[in-house]
Design an enzyme around this catalytic site. Structure first.
Site, PDB file in Angstrom:
ATOM      1  N   ASP A  70      -9.677 -40.619 -19.083  1.00 39.56           N
ATOM      2  CA  ASP A  70      -8.200 -40.903 -18.633  1.00 39.56           C
ATOM      3  C   ASP A  70      -7.882 -40.761 -17.172  1.00 39.56           C
ATOM      4  O   ASP A  70      -8.034 -39.635 -16.815  1.00 39.56           O
ATOM      5  CB  ASP A  70      -7.346 -40.208 -19.597  1.00 39.56           C
ATOM      6  CG  ASP A  70      -7.308 -40.605 -21.158  1.00 39.56           C
ATOM      7  OD1 ASP A  70      -8.663 -40.582 -21.444  1.00 39.56           O
ATOM      8  OD2 ASP A  70      -6.252 -40.602 -21.859  1.00 39.56           O
ATOM      9  N   HIS A  80      -4.834 -41.919 -15.685  1.00 44.69           N
ATOM     10  CA  HIS A  80      -3.318 -41.889 -15.842  1.00 44.69           C
ATOM     11  C   HIS A  80      -2.538 -41.613 -14.394  1.00 44.69           C
ATOM     12  O   HIS A  80      -1.640 -41.057 -14.366  1.00 44.69           O
ATOM     13  CB  HIS A  80      -3.068 -40.650 -16.678  1.00 44.69           C
ATOM     14  CG  HIS A  80      -2.888 -41.110 -18.327  1.00 44.69           C
ATOM     15  ND1 HIS A  80      -2.230 -42.039 -18.792  1.00 44.69           N
ATOM     16  CD2 HIS A  80      -3.593 -40.262 -19.107  1.00 44.69           C
ATOM     17  CE1 HIS A  80      -2.427 -41.895 -20.164  1.00 44.69           C
ATOM     18  NE2 HIS A  80      -3.272 -40.805 -20.382  1.00 44.69           N
ATOM     19  N   HIS A 133      -2.763 -46.927 -23.674  1.00 47.98           N
ATOM     20  CA  HIS A 133      -1.795 -47.309 -22.980  1.00 47.98           C
ATOM     21  C   HIS A 133      -1.865 -48.566 -22.076  1.00 47.98           C
ATOM     22  O   HIS A 133      -0.689 -48.919 -21.393  1.00 47.98           O
ATOM     23  CB  HIS A 133      -1.833 -45.960 -21.765  1.00 47.98           C
ATOM     24  CG  HIS A 133      -1.069 -44.705 -22.400  1.00 47.98           C
ATOM     25  ND1 HIS A 133       0.442 -44.606 -22.233  1.00 47.98           N
ATOM     26  CD2 HIS A 133      -1.749 -43.776 -22.980  1.00 47.98           C
ATOM     27  CE1 HIS A 133       0.573 -43.214 -22.849  1.00 47.98           C
ATOM     28  NE2 HIS A 133      -0.516 -42.663 -23.248  1.00 47.98           N
TER      29      HIS A 133
END
Length: 475
Positions: free
Chosen positions: A246, A248, A310
């Site tokens: 990830d 992010h 996401h």
């Protein structure tokens, strides 16, 4: 397996595992019969001592048995056979090798169980080379300078409608300073030096240059779409390959990876497979997405972008990515930018295979698909994975669970762990499934795979292993 290898505990374990091909841990009557049949004379007596034996008991019983010592032996020394096979291969004398009956494949076929792993040994694949369109030089500061080796001519009429040749792509996209990929990377690197703070983040081409920014990312999207249309929902990659968890919205870490792992990009000695979750939480999610997309344009065979949970509109509305786009570019332009980047996410693969052996995905395994082929058949453009594809949704959201956690969840949901198939509803997420070691083993065996690499969960040291190292979470 060498003809001269001494019989002992290690050979006994090899023999046991050969006949215990299903990994049950015991030799039942059927397995013992196969062992006795292979031994011939003297086999019946040995068979009486090893019925229902565990590996440890078997090793103790036949560790020094001369009769058992005949099992799992190569007819000739293995290294001599390998050398001979390689020599024959280089001489292209495959027919002669087959007629001789002494090839490595023929020798091993008699003693080795069939392996489920379908991976390709990189050193065994016949190399195919193409003429490079450029020579690349690197100066002491690390600057990459290409020099064109040959003139690149457009394809003749009626040919090449499917896209540019490798030489044209190299000249026009990869090494042209003002191609959209190179411009985007330069802008992001410049922004990183004065990117503002978490409370007041700066963005690319803000203010009166928003229209220029829109034209730039629209071109990036159109060029990237051509590459993504050629990929499947389970995209293959090959080693050497870095697998990255990830991001992010953390542009600092992403650029630190650039300095460490691919400092001479687009000249890259190893591939990179990103496991998704480029956005939300961090305030430079847009820049992280555009950076990786631009990198893929410049090195399409080296960069693999997977979709994370996401990279989906509903999730982003609950977190920060939509808010970030609007905050940086205003309501009208911000929504356009947000939607355009989501169109990229809609096209991304949901999992990948490294060397046809290592399964990589953001979340984990799907309950709705038993084979990789079923994942490949999932449609490419998925706007709403929760409603459009159970397989894609489960891959984005699933988690591995240790046996105690799995049993506890099964009891909570009124499910019998023994008949669950290795999957149970993911109560922690409120969607998709948890899978245990049995579920992982079943998927790996059915597809000839060896390991699972996934992201999706915070691991304080950066990684955590599951199922005796068959699966790893990286973050």
């Amino acid at each position: 397996m060498e003809p001269a290898a001494k019989q002992g505990e290690h050979r006994a374990k090899l023999i046991f595992r050969y006949y215990d091909a299903d990994g049950a841990g015991k030799l039942n009557e059927e397995k013992v019969k196969a062992l006795v049949a292979d031994l011939g004379d003297g086999g019946a007596e040995l068979g009486k001592t090893v019925g229902e034996a565990s590996e440890k008991d078997f090793a103790a019983a036949v560790g020094k048995s001369e009769a058992a010592g005949k099992l799992c032996r190569l007819p000739k020394p293995i290294f001599a056979e390998i050398s001979r096979a390689l020599a024959m291969q280089h001489l292209k004398r495959y027919d002669t090798a087959k007629k001789g009956g002494g090839s490595v494949a023929a020798a091993l076929a008699n003693v080795l169980p069939k392996r489920a792993h379908k991976g390709v040994c990189p050193t065994c694949v016949e190399k195919k080379f193409e003429l490079a369109a450029h020579l690349v030089t690197v100066d002491l500061s690390g600057k990459v300078t290409p020099k064109r080796l040959a003139a690149v001519k457009p394809p003749a009429k009626g040919k090449g409608e499917g896209g540019p040749t490798a030489g044209q792509y190299s000249a026009e996209v990869v090494f042209r300073p003002y191609s959209v990929g190179n411009v985007m990377l330069r802008l992001i690197r410049q922004l990183a030096k004065a990117k503002g703070t978490v409370a007041e983040p700066k963005a690319l081409l803000m203010g009166d240059r928003k229209e220029d920014f829109w034209k730039l990312i629209l071109r990036l999207y159109r060029d990237l779409l051509i590459l993504l249309e050629a990929e499947t929902k389970c995209q293959k990659a090959y080693s050497p390959c870095y697998v990255i968890g990830d991001i992010h919205g953390n542009i600092e870490d992403l650029l630190q990876m650039e300095r460490t792992l691919w400092p001479l990009a687009p000249v890259m000695g190893a591939g990179c497979l990103f496991l998704g979750d480029y956005v939300d939480r961090g305030v430079w999610s847009l820049e992280c997405t555009l950076y990786i997309a631009a990198l893929k344009l410049l090195a399409p065979n080296r960069i693999t972008m997977l979709r994370g949970n996401h990279e989906e509109r509903t999730t982003q509305k609950h977190y920060s990515y939509l808010k970030e786009c609007v905050q940086k570019y205003g309501e009208e332009m911000g929504l356009k930018v947000w939607e355009l980047t989501n169109r990229i996410y809609d096209q991304l693969p949901v999992c990948g295979l490294v060397d046809d052996a290592i399964y990589c995905a953001h979340g984990g395994l799907p309950k709705s698909a038993k084979t990789v082929e079923q994942i490949v058949e999932v449609k490419r453009d998925i706007r709403n994975p929760e409603k459009e594809s159970d397989i894609a949704w489960e891959i984005l959201w699933s988690d591995p669970a240790n046996e105690q956690e799995f049993v506890d969840t099964c009891e909570q949901k009124g499910v019998d762990p023994k008949t669950s198939g290795g999957f149970v509803f993911n109560t922690k997420r409120g969607t998709a499934f948890k899978f245990n070691e049995a579920g992982a083993d079943s998927f790996l065996k059915a597809n000839g795979l060896t390991h699972i690499i996934r992201a999706h969960e915070v691991a304080p040291p950066g990684y955590v292993f599951h199922f005796i190292n068959k699966c790893v979470t990286i973050f």
